[in-house]
Design an enzyme around this catalytic site. Structure first.
Site, short mmCIF file in Angstrom:
data_model
loop_
_atom_site.label_atom_id
_atom_site.label_comp_id
_atom_site.label_asym_id
_atom_site.label_seq_id
_atom_site.Cartn_x
_atom_site.Cartn_y
_atom_site.Cartn_z
N CYS A 1 38.35 38.49 33.09
CA CYS A 1 37.23 37.71 32.57
C CYS A 1 37.63 36.24 32.42
O CYS A 1 38.71 35.93 31.88
CB CYS A 1 36.81 38.28 31.21
N HIS B 1 23.67 56.94 36.10
CA HIS B 1 25.09 56.84 36.46
C HIS B 1 25.52 55.39 36.67
O HIS B 1 26.58 55.13 37.22
CB HIS B 1 25.40 57.67 37.72
N SER C 1 20.99 68.18 44.46
CA SER C 1 21.33 69.61 44.49
C SER C 1 21.13 70.26 43.13
O SER C 1 21.16 71.48 43.00
CB SER C 1 22.80 69.78 44.92
#
Length: 245
Positions: free
Chosen positions: A151, A118, A192
């Site tokens: 940036c 993730h 979970s």
């Protein structure tokens, strides 16, 4: 044989062992489970707080909600569960970690082979030219009122290296999946096993150890299940493994 000894035997006898970790391993570091009643998402909509659409379309909201989660995670330190997994890798009894967490705590604990499926909150990158920066660059720009932060090279929008709602899964997920094809034992810690697609990963391992406060859909398949503190359980398992080496 008690469950700690059984888990240690499984690890000692396994030819290839990986860990799969979720939010539950980090609660002892002061990070609330994202989906618990006291977690981050109890006060905000997760699909909005960490959403690519909100980042680009409503950056003021993103930097008021989702961004605060990311900065909070950067302040935390690993607990004895993270340290036990790092030690198991160091002594050659854990081949690597697949984590759903974006808190960087496995790398802080010293784990080397970590698949962050993730993403992570150590760095950011430009959506225009791809240039990478440390997370503190974003923090400095936001504190100066630059929203969204841009940036320095091309003026493109900077974004965190986390998988947001609306993003594709990163290469780390495919690499983690490839590892599991040959994994004999998977230690599930603090997950979970309800969030797709990570919840399908245990299906690829031959054997499971599950350490989670609450029951999971994979408990019936596991060789051993612990419904208690992951830090305590992992520390006890490590001690037993080291005794038998």
């Amino acid at each position: 044989m008690d469950d700690i000894k059984k888990a240690a035997e499984l690890i000692l006898n396994s030819k290839k062992t990986f860990a799969l970790t979720g939010a539950g391993i980090s609660t002892e570091s002061g990070i609330a489970d994202f989906r618990s009643s006291t977690g981050y998402y109890s006060k905000m909509d997760p699909a909005m707080a960490l959403s690519k659409d909100v980042l680009l379309g409503n950056p003021k909201r993103f930097y008021k909600e989702g961004y605060l989660i990311l900065t909070d995670l950067n302040e935390k330190e690993p607990n004895k569960g993270h340290l036990a997994l790092a030690k198991l890798e160091e002594i050659g009894k854990l081949n690597g970690i697949i984590t759903q967490n974006i808190d960087n705590l496995h790398t802080k604990a010293g784990s080397k082979n970590v698949y962050e499926v993730h993403g992570e909150t150590r760095g950011i990158h430009c959506m225009g030219c791809g240039k990478e920066y440390p997370f503190k660059v974003m923090k400095n720009k936001v504190e100066k009122g630059e929203i969204p932060p841009k940036c320095d090279e091309c003026g493109g929008v900077l974004r965190p290296n986390v998988v947001m709602f609306g993003d594709m899964m990163p290469d780390a997920f495919q690499k983690a999946l490839a590892e599991l094809y040959s994994t004999e034992l998977l230690i599930v810690v603090g997950s979970s096993l309800t969030v797709s697609p990570v919840n399908f990963l245990p299906d690829y391992a031959e054997k499971l150890i599950i350490i989670n406060n609450d029951p999971t859909p994979q408990d019936r398949k596991a060789e051993v299940v612990f419904n208690r503190s992951s830090g305590e359980v992992l520390s006890q398992i490590l001690h037993e493994v080291e005794k038998q080496l």
